[in-house]
Design a protein around this motif. Structure first.
Motif, short mmCIF file in Angstrom:
data_model
loop_
_atom_site.label_atom_id
_atom_site.label_comp_id
_atom_site.label_asym_id
_atom_site.label_seq_id
_atom_site.Cartn_x
_atom_site.Cartn_y
_atom_site.Cartn_z
N ILE A 89 0.83 -1.21 0.00
CA ILE A 89 0.00 0.00 0.00
C ILE A 89 0.86 1.27 0.00
O ILE A 89 0.51 2.26 -0.61
N LYS A 90 2.03 1.18 0.64
CA LYS A 90 2.90 2.37 0.67
C LYS A 90 3.85 2.42 -0.53
O LYS A 90 4.52 3.39 -0.75
N LYS A 91 3.94 1.29 -1.26
CA LYS A 91 4.87 1.25 -2.41
C LYS A 91 4.07 0.87 -3.64
O LYS A 91 4.30 -0.16 -4.28
N ARG A 92 3.09 1.71 -3.97
CA ARG A 92 2.15 1.37 -5.04
C ARG A 92 2.83 1.09 -6.37
O ARG A 92 2.31 0.34 -7.21
N SER A 93 4.04 1.68 -6.58
CA SER A 93 4.70 1.51 -7.87
C SER A 93 5.05 0.03 -8.10
O SER A 93 5.22 -0.40 -9.23
N GLU A 94 5.13 -0.76 -7.02
CA GLU A 94 5.46 -2.18 -7.20
C GLU A 94 4.23 -3.06 -7.46
O GLU A 94 4.35 -4.26 -7.64
#
Ligand code: V47
Ligand code: SF4
Length: 394
Positions: A89-94
């Motif tokens: 959720i905090k690293k949406r780019s992944e």
């Protein structure tokens, strides 16, 4: 030798003999007896009883279906500690977040393939709301009316109905009208709050999960049930879970299949918890088969538990191995399942089942028989004589 004489020759334990007599006489075992089976029964004895029930219900028939999975997103606002999704959720780019068109294009990729079911489940995000899913289901239905839509769990339904400010009854009716055919078994985890509060990140409670299934069944629809086992739960929590499922099934008869899901510990916040051993897996499946006398089917989901264990479990109560999935679901490969290779083809799944002396039957989602592969001849059949294991790279 009669079956009773046979079980007597296998043990002198009075409790096990009482349980065996109940099983052989088609009677229900109690919670205390279930606990005894989990904690004290020799594995061979459990296998004998579970296999007896399996063969009484299904003979050698072992079901699979041809399906494909769509996970609309791998990002989730809940924080289940056993799941690899919530951490993104905090690293949406992944992660990925499919649009409605993306999902419809995936469905269209299967237009000329003989699949009978699409299984849709993924993370929970605000844009995937009631409107999104009802529109999606009706678009899939108008594109391919014969494709069975098995979609979403009470986790998503609880979230989207709350957001839409409607009751579960109103919501499930709209879902039914939009074209969803059945509900998969996910989101059950462990119902008991002692464990659920620890691992299930604030999503719907066990009671809410059961309520949504109850309402769906009362609309005349079918669903599956699961239990995520082999982490921090103990025998009491497992029996509590099985008991709640058995009681709801007495009330509605709406469950088709029970699927024990083995906890996998890679890439999540419970990586410090060891995974269950294969013998513990055999025990879990066998006790489930014995305890859930009102469930027709026990399924081993092969992409998660692995091919070898799936073959073993066909002698421990299992009579269904799920589908010929051609894109092994990411939730498991992210969590460490060894099944990271693409799908098993129909021929491979058939051979996997025949290699342990069972009869492979292709079914649709509602267990109507589509094809009996018992005697189908494949070009390389000679390799599979004598119940030898299926080569992984076949
Ligand atoms: O609810 C998540 C589980 C479930 C992990 O109904 C994990 O036919 C193990 O329910 N280790 C979703 N399990 C999948 C599911 C399912 C799968 C196949 C068929 C059917 C059916 C249902 O996967 C979740 C959760 O219990 N899960 N993370 C993990 N680390
Ligand atoms: Fe979200 Fe389901 Fe993963 Fe929990 S198990 S974080 S609800 S995707």
């Amino acid at each position: 030798m009669s079956n009773i004489a046979l079980v007597k020759s296998l043990t002198k334990d009075a409790t096990l003999l009482t349980i065996a007599e109940k099983v052989l006489n088609n009677q229900r075992i109690t919670e205390t007896e279930g606990t005894y089976l989990f904690d004290d029964a020799p594995i061979g004895y459990l296998g004998f009883l579970a296999n007896y029930i399996r063969e009484a219900k299904h003979g050698d028939r072992t079901y699979f279906n041809r399906n494909f999975h769509i996970e609309p997103t791998n990002i989730c606002l809940y924080t289940c500690s056993f799941c690899s999704y919530s951490r993104l959720i905090k690293k949406r780019s992944e992660g990925w977040e499919y649009t409605m068109d993306d999902i419809l294009n995936i469905v269209k990729k299967y237009d000329d393939k003989p699949v009978t079911e699409v299984h849709i489940v993924g993370g929970v995000l605000p844009q995937y709301d009631l409107e999104f899913y009802t529109t999606l289901f009706s678009k899939i239905k108008s594109h391919r009316p014969d494709l069975h839509i098995k979609a979403l769990t009470p986790v998503e339904y609880h979230y989207i109905f709350k957001k839409a400010k409607i009751s579960y009854e109103e919501g499930m009716k709209l879902i039914q009208e939009s074209g969803a055919d059945s509900m998969p078994g996910g989101g059950a985890e462990i119902f008991h709050p002692e464990i659920r509060d620890e691992i299930a990140g604030g999503k719907c409670s066990g009671e809410e999960w059961l309520d949504i299934h109850r309402i769906w069944h009362k609309l005349g629809q079918r669903s599956n049930a699961t239990m995520l086992y082999g982490h921090i739960e103990n025998t009491m929590h497992r029996i509590d879970h099985l008991e709640k499922l058995r009681a709801l099934q007495d009330e509605t008869s709406g469950f088709q299949t029970f699927i024990p899901l083995k906890f996998r510990n890679k890439g999540n916040d419970m990586s410090h918890v060891s995974e269950s051993t294969t013998v513990e897996d055999m025990r879990m499946y066998a006790v489930s088969r014995i305890y859930l006398d009102n469930f027709d089917h026990i399924k081993a989901y092969w992409p998660m538990i692995g091919r070898d264990t799936t073959q073993t479990l066909l002698a421990f109560g299992v009579n269904d191995v799920d589908g010929t999935i051609d894109d092994t679901t990411k939730i498991y490969s992210m969590a460490g399942s060894e099944e990271q290779t693409p799908a098993l083809s129909t021929a491979q799944l058939v051979k996997l089942i025949r290699a342990v002396g069972r009869k492979p039957i292709e079914r649709d989602t509602l267990y109507n028989v589509i094809n009996d592969y018992t005697d189908t001849v494949f070009e390389d059949d000679d390799k599979y004589k004598g119940y030898i294991a299926l080569p992984v790279n076949n």
